[in-house]
Design a protein around this motif. Sequence first.
Motif, PDB file in Angstrom:
ATOM      1  N   GLY A   1      -1.581  14.998  72.238  1.00  0.00           N
ATOM      2  CA  GLY A   1      -1.322  15.772  71.134  1.00  0.00           C
ATOM      3  C   GLY A   1       0.070  15.563  70.299  1.00  0.00           C
ATOM      4  N   LEU A   2       0.879  15.285  71.375  1.00  0.00           N
ATOM      5  CA  LEU A   2       2.332  14.994  70.665  1.00  0.00           C
ATOM      6  C   LEU A   2       2.413  13.867  69.658  1.00  0.00           C
ATOM      7  N   ILE A   3       1.458  12.631  70.306  1.00  0.00           N
ATOM      8  CA  ILE A   3       1.469  11.387  69.544  1.00  0.00           C
ATOM      9  C   ILE A   3       0.937  11.560  68.314  1.00  0.00           C
ATOM     10  N   ASP A   4      -0.446  12.431  68.337  1.00  0.00           N
ATOM     11  CA  ASP A   4      -1.226  12.460  67.062  1.00  0.00           C
ATOM     12  C   ASP A   4      -0.703  13.685  66.191  1.00  0.00           C
ATOM     13  N   GLY A   5       0.122  14.404  66.653  1.00  0.00           N
ATOM     14  CA  GLY A   5       0.660  15.731  65.834  1.00  0.00           C
ATOM     15  C   GLY A   5       1.497  15.093  64.524  1.00  0.00           C
ATOM     16  N   GLU A   6       1.152  15.953  63.508  1.00  0.00           N
ATOM     17  CA  GLU A   6       1.868  15.598  62.170  1.00  0.00           C
ATOM     18  C   GLU A   6       3.349  16.061  62.354  1.00  0.00           C
ATOM     19  N   LYS A   7       4.394  15.055  61.568  1.00  0.00           N
ATOM     20  CA  LYS A   7       5.499  15.137  62.050  1.00  0.00           C
ATOM     21  C   LYS A   7       6.311  15.146  60.677  1.00  0.00           C
ATOM     22  N   GLY A   8       7.429  15.817  60.679  1.00  0.00           N
ATOM     23  CA  GLY A   8       8.540  15.667  59.635  1.00  0.00           C
ATOM     24  C   GLY A   8       9.288  14.368  59.588  1.00  0.00           C
ATOM     25  N   SER A   9       9.794  13.977  58.816  1.00  0.00           N
ATOM     26  CA  SER A   9      10.442  12.611  58.630  1.00  0.00           C
ATOM     27  C   SER A   9      12.104  12.823  58.398  1.00  0.00           C
ATOM     28  N   PHE A  10      13.074  12.013  58.891  1.00  0.00           N
ATOM     29  CA  PHE A  10      14.431  12.164  58.428  1.00  0.00           C
ATOM     30  C   PHE A  10      14.604  11.772  57.254  1.00  0.00           C
TER      31      PHE A  10
ATOM     32  N   LYS B   1      10.544  16.719  66.001  1.00  0.00           N
ATOM     33  CA  LYS B   1      10.369  16.695  64.558  1.00  0.00           C
ATOM     34  C   LYS B   1       8.772  17.007  64.151  1.00  0.00           C
ATOM     35  N   LEU B   2       7.922  17.763  65.100  1.00  0.00           N
ATOM     36  CA  LEU B   2       6.603  18.059  64.661  1.00  0.00           C
ATOM     37  C   LEU B   2       6.719  19.077  63.785  1.00  0.00           C
ATOM     38  N   LYS B   3       5.752  19.131  62.992  1.00  0.00           N
ATOM     39  CA  LYS B   3       5.597  20.335  61.703  1.00  0.00           C
ATOM     40  C   LYS B   3       5.449  21.796  62.657  1.00  0.00           C
ATOM     41  N   HIS B   4       5.808  22.639  61.923  1.00  0.00           N
ATOM     42  CA  HIS B   4       5.820  23.997  62.772  1.00  0.00           C
ATOM     43  C   HIS B   4       4.758  24.404  63.036  1.00  0.00           C
ATOM     44  N   GLY B   5       3.604  24.354  62.264  1.00  0.00           N
ATOM     45  CA  GLY B   5       2.266  24.870  62.732  1.00  0.00           C
ATOM     46  C   GLY B   5       1.729  24.033  63.864  1.00  0.00           C
ATOM     47  N   GLU B   6       1.978  22.752  63.862  1.00  0.00           N
ATOM     48  CA  GLU B   6       1.542  21.636  64.989  1.00  0.00           C
ATOM     49  C   GLU B   6       2.387  22.255  66.135  1.00  0.00           C
ATOM     50  N   GLN B   7       3.593  22.732  66.191  1.00  0.00           N
ATOM     51  CA  GLN B   7       4.222  23.143  67.412  1.00  0.00           C
ATOM     52  C   GLN B   7       3.687  24.303  68.114  1.00  0.00           C
ATOM     53  N   VAL B   8       3.463  25.440  67.014  1.00  0.00           N
ATOM     54  CA  VAL B   8       2.801  26.571  67.604  1.00  0.00           C
ATOM     55  C   VAL B   8       1.403  26.200  68.189  1.00  0.00           C
ATOM     56  N   ARG B   9       0.578  25.325  67.754  1.00  0.00           N
ATOM     57  CA  ARG B   9      -0.849  25.199  67.958  1.00  0.00           C
ATOM     58  C   ARG B   9      -0.714  24.501  69.364  1.00  0.00           C
TER      59      ARG B   9
ATOM     60  N   GLU C   1       5.348  34.021  71.618  1.00  0.00           N
ATOM     61  CA  GLU C   1       6.137  34.198  70.602  1.00  0.00           C
ATOM     62  C   GLU C   1       7.325  33.309  70.380  1.00  0.00           C
ATOM     63  N   PHE C   2       7.328  32.613  69.430  1.00  0.00           N
ATOM     64  CA  PHE C   2       8.538  31.886  69.225  1.00  0.00           C
ATOM     65  C   PHE C   2       9.784  32.550  68.351  1.00  0.00           C
ATOM     66  N   ALA C   3      10.742  32.507  68.988  1.00  0.00           N
ATOM     67  CA  ALA C   3      12.150  33.021  68.075  1.00  0.00           C
ATOM     68  C   ALA C   3      12.458  32.009  67.237  1.00  0.00           C
ATOM     69  N   ARG C   4      12.179  30.797  67.441  1.00  0.00           N
ATOM     70  CA  ARG C   4      12.533  29.741  66.704  1.00  0.00           C
ATOM     71  C   ARG C   4      11.766  28.413  67.045  1.00  0.00           C
ATOM     72  N   LEU C   5      11.117  27.614  66.120  1.00  0.00           N
ATOM     73  CA  LEU C   5      10.680  26.379  66.705  1.00  0.00           C
ATOM     74  C   LEU C   5      11.641  25.183  66.643  1.00  0.00           C
ATOM     75  N   GLY C   6      11.144  24.075  67.219  1.00  0.00           N
ATOM     76  CA  GLY C   6      11.941  22.851  67.485  1.00  0.00           C
ATOM     77  C   GLY C   6      12.386  22.504  65.768  1.00  0.00           C
ATOM     78  N   GLY C   7      13.318  21.578  66.058  1.00  0.00           N
ATOM     79  CA  GLY C   7      13.587  20.756  64.891  1.00  0.00           C
ATOM     80  C   GLY C   7      14.906  19.833  65.175  1.00  0.00           C
ATOM     81  N   MET C   8      15.161  19.007  64.445  1.00  0.00           N
ATOM     82  CA  MET C   8      16.369  17.878  64.520  1.00  0.00           C
ATOM     83  C   MET C   8      16.557  17.744  62.812  1.00  0.00           C
TER      84      MET C   8
END
Length: 449
Positions: A207-216, A293-301, A313-320
């Motif tokens: 799921g991590l490998i396939d998940g949609e990511k944001g880019s730098f 860097k996974l997109k937020h919706g993808e992280q929740v799922r 329930e996420f107080a905040r989602l991951g990011g870089m």
Amino acid sequence: MTHDVHIIGGGLAGSEAAWQLAQRGAKVRLSEMRGGGSTTPAHHTDGLAELVCSNSFRSDDDEKNAVGLLHHEMRRLDSLIMRAGEVARVPAGSAMAVDRELFSREVQQALEAHPNIGIVRERVDTLPSAGLTIIATGPLTAATLAESIGQATGADSLAFFDAIAPIVHRDSIDMDVCWMAARWDKGGKDYINCPMTKEQYLAFVQGLIDGEKGSFKEWEANTPYFEGCMPIEVMAERGVETLRFGPMKPVGLDNPHAATPEHPNGRWPYAVVQLRQDNKLGTLWNMVGFQTKLKHGEQVRLFRTIPGLENAEFARLGGMHRNTFLNSPTLLDRQLRLRSAPHIRFAGQITGCEGYVESSAVGLLAGMMAATELAGHDWTPPPPTSACGALLAHITGDAEAADYQPMNVNFGLFPPLPEVRKKQRKEAYTERAKEDFSGWLTQLEAVPA
Ligand SMILES: Cc1cc2nc3c(=O)[nH]c(=O)nc-3n(C[C@H](O)[C@H](O)[C@H](O)COP(=O)(O)OP(=O)(O)OC[C@H]3O[C@@H](n4cnc5c(N)ncnc54)[C@H](O)[C@@H]3O)c2cc1C
């Protein structure tokens, strides 16, 4: 114009701080490098309080939402940012969104017209050695000044990248599945552990490998981040076992839910996700090593497939992101002053709050604090049960300093209300906040100007 306070940075926090000081009679010099030959990689104009990305101040619901409550409190404190936001408001449902050009123009015109404010288009390269100062240079502080701040605070105290692991509300974790323990039972039972079977682990890694990511962004790609802050999906791509030898290592973690007569303490699961306490109140827990860097919706799922986090329930989602910020809980006192040089205050995103509204709120508080100091009065902080107070308390000491990362305002920062049913929790928090905040305002009004 001679000045009482020098504010460096005319973004959201600096503009709000200047307004608060000037309205209280203090003379302000506001230095902004844009328009003076310098800029940042994200700003496009020379306007004060430019919104660098979205045009939203997020939810305006002050009954069920922490950022909406922060709007409400800022309005009560005569916030220039909220006032200009109202003028520039565009339809956005229950959210508050603005026409960014009109918004910036409104802020700039109000500051230019104020007799107590002098705006100077200049880049400041070193921390002033004397005089009341507010540094509000934001997540993209000019390199020269960042170096000067780094020298004053110590090399490890200024970060240039946030590597945020998701943060989960404690009361949304299923403790019938998870358990508290430290590896090899060393120290206290400090971690919440979520066990995974082999099948669950393999599906998760895929799921991590396939998940949609944001880019730098191009300019972010050139800013190095530490190997220790590598996104979790990059670790997954390095090999199927990488995570099991990294943040998801199960060794030394007996799962008591898997106890048998033969193994009364339980067994090690195939893999483990660990959460570590993130604030002194114990209401927020971060997923250790899960910066992403996974997109937020993808992280929740995906993260809700982790056993025990099905209803997280996420107080905040991951990011870089590229982001210059201080380890404020260790470096700043409760009034946002640098402990080693108390004539200098910090405000805005550089203190480790996150977001337009939070940055403006911390600018507002810094302006109020500096005005109080100038007047020779004692500062009474906003109650920790209010949005302003909870955010300020988090930044100035209540957050765990060891892995301090930028934070939005959220109800997890508020002292808990244990007796309240979960469904009515948000309303109860805002009701208490409004009452306590009103009491604080009455107290402030009783102090002579
Ligand atoms: C790329 C990016 C996108 C973001 N998107 C969002 C978003 O969509 N929504 C959201 O809520 N938050 C977002 N943020 C986070 C944050 O809320 C904003 O960056 C916000 O503008 C921070 O307010 P601030 O006043 O602390 O800093 P800023 O608004 O950045 O203001 C700092 C000011 O200081 C000036 N300055 C810097 N160094 C010097 C110097 N040495 N001398 C003089 N002036 C100087 C800069 O030119 C700037 O005007 C984003 C951040 C970044 C970096």
